[in-house]
Design a protein around this motif. Structure first.
Motif, mmCIF file in Angstrom:
data_model
loop_
_atom_site.group_PDB
_atom_site.id
_atom_site.type_symbol
_atom_site.label_atom_id
_atom_site.label_comp_id
_atom_site.label_asym_id
_atom_site.label_seq_id
_atom_site.Cartn_x
_atom_site.Cartn_y
_atom_site.Cartn_z
ATOM 1 N N ARG A 1 0.945 -1.404 0.015
ATOM 2 C CA ARG A 1 -0.118 -0.233 0.062
ATOM 3 C C ARG A 1 0.874 1.402 0.009
ATOM 4 N NH1 ARG A 1 -3.172 -3.323 3.269
ATOM 5 N NH2 ARG A 1 -2.226 -2.742 5.213
ATOM 6 N N ASP B 1 2.096 1.763 -3.487
ATOM 7 C CA ASP B 1 1.125 2.321 -4.390
ATOM 8 C C ASP B 1 1.017 3.700 -4.211
ATOM 9 O OD1 ASP B 1 0.586 0.000 -5.441
ATOM 10 O OD2 ASP B 1 -1.246 -0.417 -4.318
ATOM 11 N N TRP B 2 0.883 4.305 -2.848
ATOM 12 C CA TRP B 2 0.993 5.720 -2.714
ATOM 13 C C TRP B 2 2.128 6.461 -3.064
ATOM 14 C CZ3 TRP B 2 3.004 9.924 -0.390
ATOM 15 C CH2 TRP B 2 2.107 10.896 0.171
ATOM 16 N N ASP C 1 2.041 6.823 -7.072
ATOM 17 C CA ASP C 1 1.320 7.678 -7.326
ATOM 18 C C ASP C 1 1.969 9.106 -7.123
ATOM 19 O OD1 ASP C 1 -0.441 5.586 -8.275
ATOM 20 O OD2 ASP C 1 -1.882 6.039 -6.813
ATOM 21 N N ARG D 1 1.700 -0.581 -12.623
ATOM 22 C CA ARG D 1 0.770 0.626 -12.303
ATOM 23 C C ARG D 1 1.198 1.810 -12.910
ATOM 24 N NH1 ARG D 1 -2.097 1.020 -7.572
ATOM 25 N NH2 ARG D 1 -2.595 3.164 -6.858
ATOM 26 N N SER E 1 -5.785 2.051 -2.224
ATOM 27 C CA SER E 1 -4.588 1.917 -2.858
ATOM 28 C C SER E 1 -4.135 3.137 -3.602
ATOM 29 C CB SER E 1 -5.177 0.782 -3.950
ATOM 30 O OG SER E 1 -3.947 0.493 -4.753
ATOM 31 N N GLY E 2 -2.984 3.611 -3.257
ATOM 32 C CA GLY E 2 -2.652 4.692 -3.821
ATOM 33 C C GLY E 2 -3.278 5.859 -3.306
#
Length: 298
Positions: free
Chosen positions: A25, A28-29, A32, A86, A153-154
């Protein structure tokens, strides 16, 4: 106008990984954020001899040590594959220094724009956000630290950036980081100043502050935000001055927020924020990612 340098300086977005769900997680953050801010992503994994100790004093065998190293490289390879799927256009680099997790991340913070970690982990990041380890990281990092909480997510696409304000110089750094991030995310900003600790006994307030006190606290908030709306005219600002405990007010507003921002030290309601119950409340119970910001050195 204030010419103080931005808190989110140039440099890569750095994220620590250990293969856990919490680390994914965080990955993902961070990915982004790197894409949105047009910065490279640097993925790191801590690899130390300490991880291989049996009973704390017997070193691991060469075979076990090699297995640990192979596992670390596997974590990094999987993280790169995950990020590439991603965000194929994102520039990614990795590293696995022979160093403890906190010293490694503090070193990384010297050139990072932001440092990102998950709420729990295994391997080199086990217990990262429990007790003294989290205090060490947020107290010594030289860039903002984001602890990714929540089940999303993100980066979230709805809700405000919420910042805690107490009028101190450290709070000023947090306010600056919050405005920068809100502008980057295209999000509104909610500035929260909790101006009194109100204790409840038998369901009734123990004290009621006067309107003159509230007016003086409004001034504190206005001074803390001075110049920011002009510098970031794209950020819509909600000003909240409210009696109550800072941790309670911030935790309530973390529900539905994109990010909760706070300084690492302060005065008034935020004094000792990362040394006791307030820090534990934010780091362990916020409903969104939490950014901890230290003041500029010097």
């Amino acid at each position: 106008m204030d010419t103080e340098p931005p808190v989110l300086r140039d440099g890569p977005v750095v994220v620590g990984t250990d293969g856990s769900d919490g680390a994914t997680r965080a990955l993902d953050w961070a990915a982004d954020m790197a894409v949105l801010s047009n910065r490279p992503l640097r993925i790191v994994h801590a690899f130390t001899y300490v991880q291989g100790f049996y009973g704390g004093d017997l070193p691991a065998s060469p075979e076990v040590y090699q297995s640990m190293e192979d596992e670390g490289r596997k974590f990094l390879d999987e993280a790169v594959d995950h990020v590439t799927a991603r965000a194929p256009e994102l520039a990614v680099e990795t590293d696995m220094p022979l160093q403890g997790s906190v010293p490694m991340l503090v070193d990384e913070s010297e050139r990072a724009s932001v440092l990102v970690v998950g709420t729990s982990g295994r391997g080199g990041f086990t217990g990262m956000l429990v007790g003294s380890t989290s205090v060490s990281l947020t107290a010594h990092a030289q860039c903002p630290v984001v602890i990714v909480r929540g089940g999303g997510s993100g980066l979230a696409t709805e809700g405000p950036v919420v910042v805690g304000v107490d009028g101190s110089g450290v709070s000023t750094a947090a306010v600056t980081a919050a405005f920068q991030t809100a502008s980057l995310l295209g999000a509104p900003l909610t500035a929260v100043h909790a101006w009194a600790d109100v204790e409840y006994e038998w369901g009734m307030p123990e004290m009621v502050e006067s309107s003159s006190r509230e007016q003086s606290e409004q001034i504190v908030l206005s001074e803390a935000l001075a110049g920011m709306p002009e510098r970031y005219p794209d950020v819509a600002v909600e000003r909240v001055v409210v009696p109550g405990k800072p941790r309670q007010q911030l935790l309530e507003r973390s529900q539905g927020a994109r990010l909760l921002v706070a300084g690492s030290r302060g005065r008034g309601g935020f004094r000792g924020m990362l040394l006791g119950s307030t820090s534990q409340a934010l780091l362990h119970h916020a409903s969104c990612p939490v950014m901890i910001v230290r003041p500029h050195r010097g």
